[in-house]
Enzyme design. Sequence first.
Site, PDB file in Angstrom:
ATOM      1  N   GLU A 186      50.929  85.813  54.082  1.00  0.00           N
ATOM      2  CA  GLU A 186      50.339  86.504  55.234  1.00  0.00           C
ATOM      3  C   GLU A 186      49.863  85.451  56.225  1.00  0.00           C
ATOM      4  OE1 GLU A 186      48.099  89.929  54.343  1.00  0.00           O
ATOM      5  OE2 GLU A 186      47.239  90.094  56.348  1.00  0.00           O
ATOM      6  N   ARG A 187      50.330  85.587  57.450  1.00  0.00           N
ATOM      7  CA  ARG A 187      50.007  84.631  58.527  1.00  0.00           C
ATOM      8  C   ARG A 187      50.486  83.217  58.181  1.00  0.00           C
ATOM      9  NH1 ARG A 187      49.761  88.835  61.666  1.00  0.00           N
ATOM     10  NH2 ARG A 187      48.179  90.309  61.009  1.00  0.00           N
ATOM     11  N   ASN A 229      44.088  89.967  50.752  1.00  0.00           N
ATOM     12  CA  ASN A 229      44.625  91.324  50.602  1.00  0.00           C
ATOM     13  C   ASN A 229      45.361  91.286  49.266  1.00  0.00           C
ATOM     14  OD1 ASN A 229      43.649  92.149  53.094  1.00  0.00           O
ATOM     15  ND2 ASN A 229      45.494  91.468  54.165  1.00  0.00           N
ATOM     16  N   GLU A 310      39.352  96.174  56.511  1.00  0.00           N
ATOM     17  CA  GLU A 310      40.758  96.460  56.843  1.00  0.00           C
ATOM     18  C   GLU A 310      41.458  97.231  55.719  1.00  0.00           C
ATOM     19  OE1 GLU A 310      42.310  92.563  57.979  1.00  0.00           O
ATOM     20  OE2 GLU A 310      41.677  92.951  60.033  1.00  0.00           O
ATOM     21  N   ARG A 355      32.723  95.642  67.755  1.00  0.00           N
ATOM     22  CA  ARG A 355      33.181  95.023  66.515  1.00  0.00           C
ATOM     23  C   ARG A 355      32.471  93.694  66.269  1.00  0.00           C
ATOM     24  NH1 ARG A 355      39.426  93.106  65.142  1.00  0.00           N
ATOM     25  NH2 ARG A 355      38.817  91.477  63.676  1.00  0.00           N
ATOM     26  N   LYS A 379      33.626  84.035  58.818  1.00  0.00           N
ATOM     27  CA  LYS A 379      34.543  83.361  59.753  1.00  0.00           C
ATOM     28  C   LYS A 379      33.744  82.613  60.808  1.00  0.00           C
ATOM     29  CE  LYS A 379      38.529  86.338  59.085  1.00  0.00           C
ATOM     30  NZ  LYS A 379      39.660  87.099  59.639  1.00  0.00           N
ATOM     31  N   ASP A 384      37.728  87.155  65.189  1.00  0.00           N
ATOM     32  CA  ASP A 384      38.785  86.845  64.226  1.00  0.00           C
ATOM     33  C   ASP A 384      39.591  85.609  64.633  1.00  0.00           C
ATOM     34  OD1 ASP A 384      40.515  87.016  62.138  1.00  0.00           O
ATOM     35  OD2 ASP A 384      41.617  88.751  62.854  1.00  0.00           O
ATOM     36  N   GLU A 412      47.513  81.657  63.251  1.00  0.00           N
ATOM     37  CA  GLU A 412      47.823  83.062  63.531  1.00  0.00           C
ATOM     38  C   GLU A 412      47.685  83.379  65.020  1.00  0.00           C
ATOM     39  OE1 GLU A 412      45.299  85.820  61.409  1.00  0.00           O
ATOM     40  OE2 GLU A 412      46.104  87.558  62.473  1.00  0.00           O
ATOM     41  N   HIS A 540      41.622  88.173  71.817  1.00  0.00           N
ATOM     42  CA  HIS A 540      42.386  89.206  71.106  1.00  0.00           C
ATOM     43  C   HIS A 540      43.356  89.965  72.016  1.00  0.00           C
ATOM     44  CE1 HIS A 540      43.333  91.062  67.422  1.00  0.00           C
ATOM     45  NE2 HIS A 540      42.178  90.783  66.829  1.00  0.00           N
ATOM     46  N   TRP A 562      41.558  97.708  67.475  1.00  0.00           N
ATOM     47  CA  TRP A 562      42.803  96.975  67.253  1.00  0.00           C
ATOM     48  C   TRP A 562      43.556  96.773  68.577  1.00  0.00           C
ATOM     49  CZ3 TRP A 562      44.921  99.622  62.112  1.00  0.00           C
ATOM     50  CH2 TRP A 562      44.225  99.079  61.023  1.00  0.00           C
TER      51      TRP A 562
HETATM   52  C1  GCV Z   1      44.331  88.586  55.297  1.00  0.00           C
HETATM   53  C2  GCV Z   1      43.058  89.194  60.351  1.00  0.00           C
HETATM   54  C3  GCV Z   1      44.495  88.945  60.015  1.00  0.00           C
HETATM   55  C4  GCV Z   1      44.845  89.544  58.660  1.00  0.00           C
HETATM   56  C5  GCV Z   1      43.880  88.981  57.615  1.00  0.00           C
HETATM   57  C6  GCV Z   1      42.458  89.310  58.049  1.00  0.00           C
HETATM   58  C7  GCV Z   1      41.425  88.745  57.089  1.00  0.00           C
HETATM   59  O1  GCV Z   1      42.841  90.543  60.616  1.00  0.00           O
HETATM   60  O2  GCV Z   1      45.319  89.473  61.012  1.00  0.00           O
HETATM   61  O3  GCV Z   1      46.174  89.218  58.349  1.00  0.00           O
HETATM   62  O4  GCV Z   1      44.151  89.506  56.347  1.00  0.00           O
HETATM   63  O5  GCV Z   1      42.225  88.759  59.306  1.00  0.00           O
HETATM   64  O6  GCV Z   1      40.913  87.677  57.391  1.00  0.00           O
HETATM   65  O7  GCV Z   1      41.166  89.342  56.070  1.00  0.00           O
END
Ligand code: GCV
Length: 724
Positions: A186-187, A229, A310, A355, A379, A384, A412, A540, A562
């Site tokens: 992912e990413r 995830n 999410e 958000r 984070k 994000d 990303e 974003h 989103w």
């Molecule tokens: C792993 C963002 C990314 C998702 C990621 C999420 C997270 O939304 O687009 O791909 O999921 O961050 O950090 O959990």
Amino acid sequence: MKHIKLGVFIFLLSVGTISAQVPNGYNLWLNYSPQPNSTILKEYQKVSTSVYFQNESDVLNVSREELKRGLKGMLGVDVLFSDAISKSNTLIIATNNNLHQDIQNTLETNYKSIGDEGFIIKSIQFKGKQIIVISANQDVGILYGVFRFLRLLQMETDLSTIHIIDSPKLDLRMLNHWDNLDRTVERGYAGFSLWNWQKLPDFIDQRYIDYARANASIGINGAVLNNVNASALILTPMYLEKVAALANVFRPYGIKVYLTARFSAPIEIGGLDTADPLNKEVQNWWNTMANNIYKAIPDFGGFLVKANSEGQPGPQNYNRTHVDGANMLAKALKPHNGVVIWRSFVYSEHDVTDRAKQAYSEFVPFDGKFMDNVLVQSKNGPIDFQPREPFHPMFGAMPNTNLMMEFQITQEYLGFSTHLVFLPKLFEEVLKADTYAEGKGTTVAKVIDGSITKPKLTGIAGVSNIGNDINWTGHPFAQANWYGFGRLAWNPHLSSETIAEEWLRATYSINSKFIEPVKNMMLNSREAVVNYMNPLGLHHLFDTNHHYGPGPWVSNLSRPEWNPTYYHKADENGIGFNRSSTGSNAVEQYANEVAHVFNIVETCPEEYLLWFHHVPWDYKLKNGESLWNGLALKYQEGVNQVSQMITTWNAVKPYISEAEYKEVDMLLNIQLKEAKWWKDASLLYFQTFSKQPFPKDIEKPEKSLEYYKSLKFPFAPGIRPHWD
Ligand code: GCV
């Protein structure tokens, strides 16, 4: 080459088998290229004539092998190791309890101050001659000391008076891999996952070892192997056996493995009908799970959890809290000294306010309630991983919690692995930000290194940019982001400039005619991407799901937050998200001194202007331009900066190989194309609101807004492809 003396030339030829090959980037910053300066070479060769290297553990064995490899590469010497410390030694490498008392006395080191992972490198007089000693309390300190020693040689440091005492400022220095069990990442933009689950545990890819070496060289001591995830399958016996095999490879390099724990695993793989953290059966299930994991992996690090975020399951599914969930897992791991890393990346479509406020609102009231083996991982910014965000207001606001930092190394939102962006510049900006939580000077770095609140555990994580591409990271310069993250994890007070210089010397060339311009290019690259993607605090604005390219017009997604339109709020009056006291009031989550500055449009730093304020198109910026003109000029500036990067790269062509030149040249030209795409698409779209012409220095857009809106990328990397 023409200035190199004959002896050195012969040496270069003799060790030249590696360097004569087309460079493919596999060796990262551990190239150990031959030292071309004959005076320095002789100096260094003298130091390595006779080495005593204590040798009685796996950690010490790999450290010794690394030293051999490094000295062979850089100095062309086959090191002579002696079995015992003797008069002939020029370099002595041993933990303190293996050093003669007289050497310890001469070292005059307070071993207590360097802890388990620190080391000392010192030049001392021993039996009438000058020698170098590398020492530590524990074997892992020797490992880090050896890597530092090799870096000193890469940096051409004068060793005659060397005296370094160093130890990491943070306890947990981790990579988070968002790797799925099917090997998609992912990413991820550097190929597929390194972990070949199908061939594990029996097949150990050399890559696992080289990955561990690279991490150890910068002090990374933990790896979460799988995506946040998460699939619960990673916790089944078949996968745990594979995880144990990786843990065995990483152990000698001081790296612990961690796994993400899917909160609903008791249902999915445990046959229970609930995952309620207050349910006894659920608690027992996790206790048994922990016992089983530690049987297979005695030094297992712990669990990373993404819960109620999410769509991921979590304690709130059972009307329980983050504290209930995290502490339940923490109790299961506690007897084994494991930790729970609980992410604070939460936001809900049902919260209509903002958000950016939600993680703080959900977590800060729980300050002091988490067990002492829980770390809350936040984070760097409140949204994000955007090209630029103000620091997350949670930093400084949870003094009674082990609060750790999460950076994203994978790009990303910063051009994938195509754009050259030196991220330590971004990391440094966040780490240096002053939270004022405990008065002036409470920087984010000081919050996370525990120097102010003294938490039980400290840590930092970087979402990995590593895949199975031959050069590991896709873009050769993205290696610098892995390297730089590791260096800042060791010491969050380092400067990005130092890191860029180190990385360039170790990776490409020690020629200052190469280093100076390229270092500047790296240091400016982060501002360039901010300018051509998200200037003046915009954020974003990325196209849906894959986040490749601009999509500021997107407004039809099911969850309001989103949609890019949620973030820029452009209309005929102006643009920007009003987070001041007249808007969502997100500013109040910061300490008063910071909140006050962000709250007022005139004092808000312009790089955060549209993050905190909705500003009229004719608002006058500090440089006298109207907001519309100034915004347009920023986009253009970003494009111009990429053109400048290409000019710089062309100018340093003589100092690198054709292959090295070509690779980056092609990537920079794609970056330029994409920077123009960002500028054109964004400005044409925002112009529909400002209704003003472009200022004269703006290059004419290449295509129409309709064209940019029509672009679709169902197979963009970093997501599981699908047709919409
Ligand atoms: C792993 C963002 C990314 C998702 C990621 C999420 C997270 O939304 O687009 O791909 O999921 O961050 O950090 O959990």
